[in-house]
Design a protein around this motif. Structure first.
Motif, PDB file in Angstrom:
ATOM      1  N   PHE A  41       0.024 -67.691 -26.615  1.00 41.58           N
ATOM      2  CA  PHE A  41       0.665 -68.503 -25.584  1.00 41.58           C
ATOM      3  C   PHE A  41       1.551 -67.672 -24.647  1.00 41.58           C
ATOM      4  O   PHE A  41       2.163 -68.205 -23.744  1.00 41.58           O
ATOM      5  N   GLN A  42       1.606 -66.382 -24.862  1.00 40.44           N
ATOM      6  CA  GLN A  42       2.419 -65.430 -24.101  1.00 40.44           C
ATOM      7  C   GLN A  42       3.907 -65.626 -24.412  1.00 40.44           C
ATOM      8  O   GLN A  42       4.264 -66.024 -25.513  1.00 40.44           O
ATOM      9  N   VAL A  43       4.783 -65.339 -23.443  1.00 43.54           N
ATOM     10  CA  VAL A  43       6.209 -65.211 -23.752  1.00 43.54           C
ATOM     11  C   VAL A  43       6.880 -66.580 -23.645  1.00 43.54           C
ATOM     12  O   VAL A  43       7.528 -66.926 -22.653  1.00 43.54           O
ATOM     13  N   THR A  44       6.735 -67.360 -24.704  1.00 42.46           N
ATOM     14  CA  THR A  44       7.283 -68.710 -24.797  1.00 42.46           C
ATOM     15  C   THR A  44       8.768 -68.666 -25.181  1.00 42.46           C
ATOM     16  O   THR A  44       9.323 -67.611 -25.483  1.00 42.46           O
ATOM     17  N   ALA A  45       9.385 -69.837 -25.220  1.00 47.56           N
ATOM     18  CA  ALA A  45      10.795 -69.913 -25.631  1.00 47.56           C
ATOM     19  C   ALA A  45      11.007 -69.383 -27.056  1.00 47.56           C
ATOM     20  O   ALA A  45      11.953 -68.620 -27.297  1.00 47.56           O
ATOM     21  N   PRO A  46      10.180 -69.754 -28.055  1.00 49.63           N
ATOM     22  CA  PRO A  46      10.371 -69.177 -29.379  1.00 49.63           C
ATOM     23  C   PRO A  46      10.204 -67.656 -29.409  1.00 49.63           C
ATOM     24  O   PRO A  46      10.918 -66.964 -30.151  1.00 49.63           O
ATOM     25  N   ILE A  47       9.282 -67.140 -28.613  1.00 51.30           N
ATOM     26  CA  ILE A  47       9.101 -65.684 -28.549  1.00 51.30           C
ATOM     27  C   ILE A  47      10.333 -65.041 -27.931  1.00 51.30           C
ATOM     28  O   ILE A  47      10.812 -63.987 -28.399  1.00 51.30           O
ATOM     29  N   ARG A  48      10.881 -65.638 -26.904  1.00 50.35           N
ATOM     30  CA  ARG A  48      12.090 -65.095 -26.282  1.00 50.35           C
ATOM     31  C   ARG A  48      13.258 -65.105 -27.272  1.00 50.35           C
ATOM     32  O   ARG A  48      14.038 -64.149 -27.326  1.00 50.35           O
ATOM     33  N   ARG A  49      13.371 -66.153 -28.056  1.00 47.35           N
ATOM     34  CA  ARG A  49      14.463 -66.205 -29.042  1.00 47.35           C
ATOM     35  C   ARG A  49      14.260 -65.143 -30.126  1.00 47.35           C
ATOM     36  O   ARG A  49      15.235 -64.549 -30.613  1.00 47.35           O
ATOM     37  N   THR A  50      13.028 -64.910 -30.506  1.00 51.17           N
ATOM     38  CA  THR A  50      12.740 -63.859 -31.487  1.00 51.17           C
ATOM     39  C   THR A  50      13.100 -62.492 -30.931  1.00 51.17           C
ATOM     40  O   THR A  50      13.725 -61.660 -31.607  1.00 51.17           O
ATOM     41  N   ALA A  51      12.715 -62.238 -29.686  1.00 55.13           N
ATOM     42  CA  ALA A  51      13.039 -60.961 -29.057  1.00 55.13           C
ATOM     43  C   ALA A  51      14.544 -60.778 -28.907  1.00 55.13           C
ATOM     44  O   ALA A  51      15.079 -59.678 -29.109  1.00 55.13           O
ATOM     45  N   ALA A  52      15.250 -61.851 -28.566  1.00 57.56           N
ATOM     46  CA  ALA A  52      16.704 -61.781 -28.438  1.00 57.56           C
ATOM     47  C   ALA A  52      17.357 -61.453 -29.775  1.00 57.56           C
ATOM     48  O   ALA A  52      18.302 -60.655 -29.850  1.00 57.56           O
ATOM     49  N   MET A  53      16.859 -62.057 -30.834  1.00 50.82           N
ATOM     50  CA  MET A  53      17.371 -61.782 -32.180  1.00 50.82           C
ATOM     51  C   MET A  53      17.199 -60.303 -32.522  1.00 50.82           C
ATOM     52  O   MET A  53      18.122 -59.648 -33.038  1.00 50.82           O
ATOM     53  N   LEU A  54      16.052 -59.764 -32.194  1.00 52.65           N
ATOM     54  CA  LEU A  54      15.774 -58.355 -32.477  1.00 52.65           C
ATOM     55  C   LEU A  54      16.677 -57.450 -31.651  1.00 52.65           C
ATOM     56  O   LEU A  54      17.256 -56.478 -32.166  1.00 52.65           O
ATOM     57  N   ALA A  55      16.821 -57.763 -30.367  1.00 50.05           N
ATOM     58  CA  ALA A  55      17.684 -56.960 -29.506  1.00 50.05           C
ATOM     59  C   ALA A  55      19.126 -56.979 -29.993  1.00 50.05           C
ATOM     60  O   ALA A  55      19.835 -55.969 -29.912  1.00 50.05           O
ATOM     61  N   VAL A  61      13.803 -54.288 -26.679  1.00 50.18           N
ATOM     62  CA  VAL A  61      12.576 -55.020 -27.001  1.00 50.18           C
ATOM     63  C   VAL A  61      11.825 -55.351 -25.713  1.00 50.18           C
ATOM     64  O   VAL A  61      12.399 -55.929 -24.788  1.00 50.18           O
ATOM     65  N   ALA A  62      10.557 -54.990 -25.659  1.00 50.23           N
ATOM     66  CA  ALA A  62       9.723 -55.258 -24.495  1.00 50.23           C
ATOM     67  C   ALA A  62       8.576 -56.176 -24.902  1.00 50.23           C
ATOM     68  O   ALA A  62       7.787 -55.827 -25.787  1.00 50.23           O
ATOM     69  N   CYS A  63       8.500 -57.358 -24.273  1.00 53.02           N
ATOM     70  CA  CYS A  63       7.455 -58.348 -24.568  1.00 53.02           C
ATOM     71  C   CYS A  63       6.495 -58.428 -23.388  1.00 53.02           C
ATOM     72  O   CYS A  63       6.840 -59.005 -22.349  1.00 53.02           O
ATOM     73  N   PRO A  64       5.295 -57.897 -23.513  1.00 49.45           N
ATOM     74  CA  PRO A  64       4.351 -57.950 -22.396  1.00 49.45           C
ATOM     75  C   PRO A  64       3.606 -59.279 -22.330  1.00 49.45           C
ATOM     76  O   PRO A  64       3.452 -59.976 -23.337  1.00 49.45           O
ATOM     77  N   GLU A  65       3.156 -59.617 -21.137  1.00 50.73           N
ATOM     78  CA  GLU A  65       2.257 -60.758 -20.955  1.00 50.73           C
ATOM     79  C   GLU A  65       0.839 -60.258 -21.223  1.00 50.73           C
ATOM     80  O   GLU A  65       0.242 -59.571 -20.392  1.00 50.73           O
ATOM     81  N   ILE A  66       0.304 -60.590 -22.381  1.00 54.57           N
ATOM     82  CA  ILE A  66      -0.913 -59.941 -22.881  1.00 54.57           C
ATOM     83  C   ILE A  66      -2.160 -60.298 -22.079  1.00 54.57           C
ATOM     84  O   ILE A  66      -3.153 -59.571 -22.124  1.00 54.57           O
ATOM     85  N   TYR A  67      -2.110 -61.388 -21.329  1.00 57.50           N
ATOM     86  CA  TYR A  67      -3.274 -61.810 -20.537  1.00 57.50           C
ATOM     87  C   TYR A  67      -3.041 -61.589 -19.046  1.00 57.50           C
ATOM     88  O   TYR A  67      -3.427 -62.404 -18.208  1.00 57.50           O
ATOM     89  N   HIS A  68      -2.417 -60.473 -18.701  1.00 59.31           N
ATOM     90  CA  HIS A  68      -2.029 -60.241 -17.306  1.00 59.31           C
ATOM     91  C   HIS A  68      -3.227 -60.144 -16.372  1.00 59.31           C
ATOM     92  O   HIS A  68      -3.106 -60.427 -15.177  1.00 59.31           O
ATOM     93  N   GLU A  69      -4.407 -59.773 -16.876  1.00 56.52           N
ATOM     94  CA  GLU A  69      -5.600 -59.727 -16.029  1.00 56.52           C
ATOM     95  C   GLU A  69      -6.162 -61.124 -15.747  1.00 56.52           C
ATOM     96  O   GLU A  69      -6.934 -61.312 -14.805  1.00 56.52           O
ATOM     97  N   LEU A  70      -5.779 -62.090 -16.575  1.00 57.30           N
ATOM     98  CA  LEU A  70      -6.416 -63.406 -16.556  1.00 57.30           C
ATOM     99  C   LEU A  70      -5.502 -64.531 -16.077  1.00 57.30           C
ATOM    100  O   LEU A  70      -5.988 -65.623 -15.763  1.00 57.30           O
ATOM    101  N   THR A  84      -3.867 -73.926 -26.439  1.00 56.20           N
ATOM    102  CA  THR A  84      -4.564 -73.233 -27.531  1.00 56.20           C
ATOM    103  C   THR A  84      -5.980 -72.853 -27.122  1.00 56.20           C
ATOM    104  O   THR A  84      -6.428 -71.711 -27.361  1.00 56.20           O
ATOM    105  N   THR A  85      -6.684 -73.785 -26.496  1.00 56.91           N
ATOM    106  CA  THR A  85      -8.055 -73.510 -26.063  1.00 56.91           C
ATOM    107  C   THR A  85      -8.092 -72.380 -25.041  1.00 56.91           C
ATOM    108  O   THR A  85      -8.929 -71.469 -25.123  1.00 56.91           O
ATOM    109  N   ARG A  86      -7.167 -72.432 -24.110  1.00 57.14           N
ATOM    110  CA  ARG A  86      -7.122 -71.408 -23.060  1.00 57.14           C
ATOM    111  C   ARG A  86      -6.760 -70.040 -23.634  1.00 57.14           C
ATOM    112  O   ARG A  86      -7.376 -69.027 -23.305  1.00 57.14           O
ATOM    113  N   GLY A  87      -5.754 -70.000 -24.495  1.00 57.77           N
ATOM    114  CA  GLY A  87      -5.344 -68.739 -25.089  1.00 57.77           C
ATOM    115  C   GLY A  87      -6.422 -68.124 -25.949  1.00 57.77           C
ATOM    116  O   GLY A  87      -6.650 -66.906 -25.920  1.00 57.77           O
TER     117      GLY A  87
END
Length: 263
Positions: A41-55, A61-70, A84-87
């Protein structure tokens, strides 16, 4: 410690610019770098909170948008059937080589930062766990944490769904931590056993934990979230990253309070 979470970097890759969201300690100094991969789902709110916790524990912490070509930069897919279907469709539309070149570009970016010590780790969740596993094949990655990494056992990543992650497991020279949920239908027992046997075969330095949890038990949103298991998992990953990557300059002056460094 206090963090900054509003930085964006557009990283040049062989397949176009890739947006990355940066989370880092607010206090000046140098810190280890961690490439953190999201779910489909890329960089969602839960992912941002996880990255913030790590930082907040002393990492850049660098979180890339994994589907940047698409997808356009900034796209976040919803935690619903359409998202889910799209991802999942994107997962097998993007070429395997592009995932790998993205990883190399992100690692080079982290190393180039003036506030990074140059000691690198990787973390990933779901598809991100698989991407972290592949990123760990880069020789400068010292430690990697994979949460319920999907599709490694069935070679299901990338265009053609015939990835070589199992075959290349011996390329991982840093230390590896795998965390799984036994009730995860995406990675059944036979799949976990296949991967574990391969890691044993090639002599990978790894630690393996299986909890009584479902897929996505780390995501602090939705019915599958298990806070108790998440807390245990945080202890495991922080131990690995601090031991292998170091602590950076935690005892330095903060931006606004010269007498106070960390909080």
């Amino acid at each position: 410690m206090l963090i900054k979470d509003n930085e964006i970097a557009d990283i040049n890759t062989p397949t176009g610019d890739m947006r990355a969201h940066i989370f880092r300690p607010a206090a000046p100094g140098k810190y280890p770098g961690i490439l953190m991969y999201s779910e489909i789902f890329q960089v969602t709110a839960p992912i941002r909170r996880t990255a913030a916790m790590l930082a907040g524990h002393g990492f850049i912490v660098a979180c890339p948008e994994i589907y940047h070509e698409l997808e356009p930069a900034g796209t976040v897919l919803a935690y619903d059937e359409d998202g889910t279907t799209r991802g999942n469709a994107h997962k097998i539309t993007k070429a395997l080589s592009s995932y790998d070149s993205d990883a190399r570009a992100m690692l080079d970016y982290l190393k180039s930062r003036a506030d990074c010590t140059g000691r690198l780790g990787v973390m990933g969740i779901c598809i991100g766990g698989h991407l972290a596993f592949r990123a760990a094949m880069n020789p400068d990655v010292l430690a990697t944490t994979c949460f319920y990494a999907t599709d490694i056992h069935k070679k299901g990543l990338g265009l053609g769904t015939n990835d070589n992650s199992l075959d290349r497991a011996g390329d991982i020279k840093g230390e590896l931590l795998h965390i799984w949920g036994r009730q995860d239908p995406h990675v059944p027992l036979e799949g976990r056993n296949l991967l574990k046997a391969r890691l044993e075969e090639v002599g990978t330095r790894f630690t393996w934990h299986e909890f009584n949890g479902q897929h996505a038990f780390m995501r602090d949103e939705g019915s599958r979230y298990d806070p108790a298991l998440a807390l245990q998992s945080w202890g495991l990953l922080l131990e690995l990253f601090h031991r292998r990557l170091g602590w950076g300059d935690l005892d330095v002056e903060s931006d606004n309070a010269p007498a106070e460094s960390r909080h």
